[in-house]
Scaffold this motif. Structure first.
Motif, PDB file in Angstrom:
ATOM      1  N   GLN A   1       0.519   6.605  -0.712  1.00  0.00           N
ATOM      2  CA  GLN A   1       0.537   8.065  -0.710  1.00  0.00           C
ATOM      3  C   GLN A   1       1.073   8.649  -2.016  1.00  0.00           C
ATOM      4  N   GLY A   2       1.384   7.774  -2.973  1.00  0.00           N
ATOM      5  CA  GLY A   2       1.860   8.236  -4.271  1.00  0.00           C
ATOM      6  C   GLY A   2       3.228   8.893  -4.223  1.00  0.00           C
ATOM      7  N   CYS A   3       4.069   8.482  -3.281  1.00  0.00           N
ATOM      8  CA  CYS A   3       5.390   9.106  -3.110  1.00  0.00           C
ATOM      9  C   CYS A   3       6.348   8.775  -4.252  1.00  0.00           C
ATOM     10  N   GLY A   4       6.152   7.634  -4.903  1.00  0.00           N
ATOM     11  CA  GLY A   4       6.994   7.247  -6.026  1.00  0.00           C
ATOM     12  C   GLY A   4       8.254   6.483  -5.662  1.00  0.00           C
ATOM     13  N   ASP A   5       8.458   6.179  -4.377  1.00  0.00           N
ATOM     14  CA  ASP A   5       9.642   5.417  -3.979  1.00  0.00           C
ATOM     15  C   ASP A   5       9.692   4.070  -4.695  1.00  0.00           C
ATOM     16  N   CYS A   6       8.560   3.417  -4.838  1.00  0.00           N
ATOM     17  CA  CYS A   6       8.500   2.112  -5.499  1.00  0.00           C
ATOM     18  C   CYS A   6       8.847   2.230  -6.982  1.00  0.00           C
TER      19      CYS A   6
ATOM     20  N   ALA B   1      11.728  -5.371  -4.141  1.00  0.00           N
ATOM     21  CA  ALA B   1      12.274  -4.046  -3.850  1.00  0.00           C
ATOM     22  C   ALA B   1      11.173  -3.042  -3.527  1.00  0.00           C
ATOM     23  N   CYS B   2      10.098  -3.051  -4.278  1.00  0.00           N
ATOM     24  CA  CYS B   2       9.002  -2.105  -4.035  1.00  0.00           C
ATOM     25  C   CYS B   2       8.344  -2.353  -2.683  1.00  0.00           C
ATOM     26  N   GLU B   3       8.139  -3.616  -2.377  1.00  0.00           N
ATOM     27  CA  GLU B   3       7.521  -3.998  -1.104  1.00  0.00           C
ATOM     28  C   GLU B   3       8.396  -3.555   0.071  1.00  0.00           C
ATOM     29  N   THR B   4       9.697  -3.726  -0.062  1.00  0.00           N
ATOM     30  CA  THR B   4      10.643  -3.361   0.987  1.00  0.00           C
ATOM     31  C   THR B   4      10.777  -1.845   1.115  1.00  0.00           C
ATOM     32  N   GLU B   5      10.762  -1.140   0.001  1.00  0.00           N
ATOM     33  CA  GLU B   5      11.001   0.303  -0.025  1.00  0.00           C
ATOM     34  C   GLU B   5       9.782   1.131   0.399  1.00  0.00           C
ATOM     35  N   CYS B   6       8.583   0.611   0.246  1.00  0.00           N
ATOM     36  CA  CYS B   6       7.370   1.384   0.513  1.00  0.00           C
ATOM     37  C   CYS B   6       7.266   1.759   2.000  1.00  0.00           C
ATOM     38  N   PRO B   7       7.307   3.064   2.315  1.00  0.00           N
ATOM     39  CA  PRO B   7       7.243   3.488   3.715  1.00  0.00           C
ATOM     40  C   PRO B   7       5.859   3.283   4.338  1.00  0.00           C
ATOM     41  N   GLU B   8       4.852   3.125   3.498  1.00  0.00           N
ATOM     42  CA  GLU B   8       3.481   2.959   3.986  1.00  0.00           C
ATOM     43  C   GLU B   8       3.057   1.497   4.096  1.00  0.00           C
ATOM     44  N   GLY B   9       3.864   0.577   3.567  1.00  0.00           N
ATOM     45  CA  GLY B   9       3.499  -0.840   3.576  1.00  0.00           C
ATOM     46  C   GLY B   9       2.321  -1.142   2.654  1.00  0.00           C
ATOM     47  N   ALA B  10       2.246  -0.390   1.558  1.00  0.00           N
ATOM     48  CA  ALA B  10       1.107  -0.521   0.641  1.00  0.00           C
ATOM     49  C   ALA B  10       1.307  -1.560  -0.458  1.00  0.00           C
ATOM     50  N   MET B  11       2.536  -2.088  -0.606  1.00  0.00           N
ATOM     51  CA  MET B  11       2.843  -2.995  -1.706  1.00  0.00           C
ATOM     52  C   MET B  11       2.938  -4.444  -1.237  1.00  0.00           C
TER      53      MET B  11
END
Length: 68
Positions: free
Chosen positions: A12-17, A51-61
């Motif tokens: 969703q392009g949220c930028g959390d990663c 970290a990106c995989e864990t942080e992604c709320p959409e499970g996209a990584m």
């Protein structure tokens, strides 16, 4: 060496990663009016911290080892 696969259907392009990545290997880009995460692996090496995989709320990584 690691690569990051991004499911653009889920992202969703949220930028959390981008915010959580300690080596700044991700960025948010916009194309055709949609924002999404982009792996800029040729500029910086991913350290495989997940970290990106864990942080992604959409499970996209997905962090993938080239050694497996």
């Amino acid at each position: 060496m690691y690569t990051i696969q991004i499911d653009l259907e889920k992202c969703q392009g949220c930028g959390d990663c981008v915010e959580i990545c300690p080596v700044e290997v991700l960025e948010v880009r916009q194309e055709d009016g949609k924002e999404f995460a982009f792996f800029k692996g040729e500029e910086v090496d991913c350290i495989g911290c997940l970290a990106c995989e864990t942080e992604c709320p959409e499970g996209a990584m997905s962090v993938v080892s080239e050694f497996s």
